[in-house]
Design a protein around this motif. Structure first.
Motif, mmCIF file in Angstrom:
data_model
loop_
_atom_site.group_PDB
_atom_site.id
_atom_site.type_symbol
_atom_site.label_atom_id
_atom_site.label_comp_id
_atom_site.label_asym_id
_atom_site.label_seq_id
_atom_site.Cartn_x
_atom_site.Cartn_y
_atom_site.Cartn_z
ATOM 1 N N GLU A 36 3.358 0.145 11.148
ATOM 2 C CA GLU A 36 4.573 0.744 10.561
ATOM 3 C C GLU A 36 4.339 2.177 10.114
ATOM 4 O OE1 GLU A 36 5.975 -3.672 9.060
ATOM 5 O OE2 GLU A 36 4.831 -2.340 7.773
ATOM 6 N N GLN A 37 3.206 2.397 9.450
ATOM 7 C CA GLN A 37 2.945 3.742 8.932
ATOM 8 C C GLN A 37 2.600 4.711 10.067
ATOM 9 O OE1 GLN A 37 1.097 4.491 5.250
ATOM 10 N NE2 GLN A 37 1.304 2.409 4.464
ATOM 11 N N PHE A 69 6.186 3.314 -4.532
ATOM 12 C CA PHE A 69 7.388 3.598 -3.736
ATOM 13 C C PHE A 69 7.314 2.768 -2.467
ATOM 14 C CE2 PHE A 69 10.874 5.915 -2.053
ATOM 15 C CZ PHE A 69 10.596 6.208 -0.730
ATOM 16 N N VAL A 70 8.346 1.959 -2.214
ATOM 17 C CA VAL A 70 8.369 1.119 -1.007
ATOM 18 C C VAL A 70 9.593 1.481 -0.174
ATOM 19 C CG1 VAL A 70 8.509 -1.236 -0.100
ATOM 20 C CG2 VAL A 70 7.129 -0.749 -2.137
ATOM 21 N N LEU A 71 9.332 1.697 1.100
ATOM 22 C CA LEU A 71 10.404 2.060 2.035
ATOM 23 C C LEU A 71 10.021 1.506 3.399
ATOM 24 C CD1 LEU A 71 12.149 5.401 2.519
ATOM 25 C CD2 LEU A 71 10.488 4.773 4.242
ATOM 26 N N ARG A 115 9.526 -7.718 10.467
ATOM 27 C CA ARG A 115 8.297 -8.464 10.766
ATOM 28 C C ARG A 115 8.624 -9.871 11.258
ATOM 29 N NH1 ARG A 115 3.847 -6.802 6.064
ATOM 30 N NH2 ARG A 115 3.864 -4.538 6.491
ATOM 31 N N ILE A 149 11.667 -4.564 5.625
ATOM 32 C CA ILE A 149 10.335 -4.699 6.242
ATOM 33 C C ILE A 149 10.127 -6.143 6.691
ATOM 34 C CG2 ILE A 149 7.845 -4.586 5.827
ATOM 35 C CD1 ILE A 149 8.491 -2.383 3.674
ATOM 36 N N SER A 181 1.196 -3.082 8.409
ATOM 37 C CA SER A 181 1.386 -1.803 7.706
ATOM 38 C C SER A 181 0.847 -0.654 8.536
ATOM 39 C CB SER A 181 0.670 -1.832 6.350
ATOM 40 O OG SER A 181 1.434 -2.560 5.433
ATOM 41 N N ARG A 197 9.536 1.817 9.372
ATOM 42 C CA ARG A 197 10.029 1.771 10.758
ATOM 43 C C ARG A 197 11.424 2.373 10.890
ATOM 44 N NH1 ARG A 197 8.124 -4.119 12.917
ATOM 45 N NH2 ARG A 197 9.648 -3.802 14.556
ATOM 46 N N PRO A 210 0.841 -1.195 0.000
ATOM 47 C CA PRO A 210 0.000 0.000 0.000
ATOM 48 C C PRO A 210 0.878 1.247 0.000
ATOM 49 C CG PRO A 210 0.149 -0.863 2.226
ATOM 50 C CD PRO A 210 0.889 -1.837 1.338
ATOM 51 N N ASP A 211 0.404 2.312 -0.602
ATOM 52 C CA ASP A 211 1.167 3.562 -0.576
ATOM 53 C C ASP A 211 1.412 4.017 0.860
ATOM 54 O OD1 ASP A 211 -0.234 5.258 -3.514
ATOM 55 O OD2 ASP A 211 1.401 3.792 -3.277
HETATM 56 N N1 LIG Z 1 4.795 1.576 0.251
HETATM 57 C C1 LIG Z 1 5.364 1.216 1.428
HETATM 58 O O1 LIG Z 1 6.567 1.350 1.621
HETATM 59 N N2 LIG Z 1 4.532 0.693 2.380
HETATM 60 C C2 LIG Z 1 5.002 0.327 3.614
HETATM 61 N N3 LIG Z 1 6.235 0.384 4.108
HETATM 62 C C3 LIG Z 1 6.208 -0.098 5.407
HETATM 63 O O2 LIG Z 1 7.141 -0.173 6.178
HETATM 64 N N4 LIG Z 1 4.932 -0.486 5.717
HETATM 65 C C4 LIG Z 1 4.148 -0.221 4.637
HETATM 66 O O3 LIG Z 1 2.918 -0.391 4.502
#
Ligand SMILES: NC(=O)NC1=NC(=O)NC1=O
Length: 173
Positions: A87-88, A119-121, A161, A157, A84, A124, A68-69
Motif C-alpha cells: 500500500e505504501q 495518522f491513518v489513511l 484487503r 483499508i 502495508s 491505495r 505503522p506511520d
Molecule cells: N498510517 C497509515 O495510514 N498506514 C497505512 N495506510 C495504508 O493504507 N497502509 C498503511 O500501512
C-alpha cells in the motif's frame, strides 16, 4: 476464493488468512470467525466493521495505534507487513525525497502528539502529494471528528484487503 471456502475454515485458517485485514489486529478476525457463515464478501466486511464500531473508544484508538506511520521508520527499515508495504509503495512513499520524508515525519509527530494515535489513511486511494495535504488538513480537526475519520480509513483499508483476499486463489495463499 469463494465464500463457501471461507465458511469452511477453522479458526486457525481463518485467522491465518484474514488476521491482517485490520493492520496487526488478528483479534478482530478471531472474533468475526464466530459469526460465520457469511453470505458474501459484503457480509464478511460488515462483521469486521461492526466489531470495530462496537469497541469502546480506547479499543478503537488501540486499533489506530497498530498502524505503522506512512513513510515512517518501518517503511525505511523494511519491517512493514506485506499489505502495508504494498500500500505504501503503491502510493509512491518509498521514493520520497529527503525533504518530503522530513515534512511527513514532522506532520506525523504533530498529529500523534495532538490525538494520541498515528495518522491513518488508505494509501491505495492516495499518493505522495495527497498524503501530506490530508495530514495537514486533518491535523486541525476536532478530536471526536478525527477519530471517526481515522476509523473510516481503517475500514477503507480493510475493505480493499478483504476484496483482495476473496479474489485470491487459495492455492497461492
Ligand atoms: N498510517 C497509515 O495510514 N498506514 C497505512 N495506510 C495504508 O493504507 N497502509 C498503511 O500501512
Amino acid at each position: 476464493m469463494d465464500i463457501e471456502k471461507v465458511n469452511s475454515m477453522d479458526l486457525g485458517e481463518f485467522v491465518d488468512v484474514f488476521g491482517n485485514a485490520t493492520e496487526r489486529c488478528p483479534l478482530i478476525a478471531a472474533a468475526v470467525w464466530s459469526q460465520r457463515p457469511f453470505s458474501d464478501l459484503e457480509d464478511l466486511e460488515k462483521h469486521f466493521f461492526a466489531f470495530i464500531d462496537a469497541l469502546a473508544q480506547s479499543g478503537q484508538e488501540g486499533i489506530l495505534r497498530c498502524h505503522p506511520d506512512l513513510a515512517g521508520s518501518e517503511l525505511q527499515r523494511g519491517t512493514l507487513t506485506a499489505e502495508s508495504q504494498r500500500e505504501q509503495s503503491g502510493a509512491g512513499l518509498r521514493s520520497l525525497g529527503a525533504d518530503e520524508r522530513l515534512r511527513l515525519a514532522e506532520l506525523n509527530a504533530q498529529y500523534r502528539a495532538r490525538f494520541g494515535f498515528p495518522f491513518v489513511l488508505a494509501a491505495r486511494f492516495s499518493d505522495r502529494t495527497a498524503v501530506p495535504r490530508e495530514l495537514a488538513r486533518r491535523l486541525l480537526c476536532p478530536s471526536a471528528q478525527e477519530l471517526r475519520t481515522a476509523l473510516g480509513e481503517v475500514k477503507k483499508i480493510g475493505s480493499l484487503r478483504l476484496a483482495d483476499l476473496l479474489r485470491a486463489d487459495p492455492a497461492k495463499l
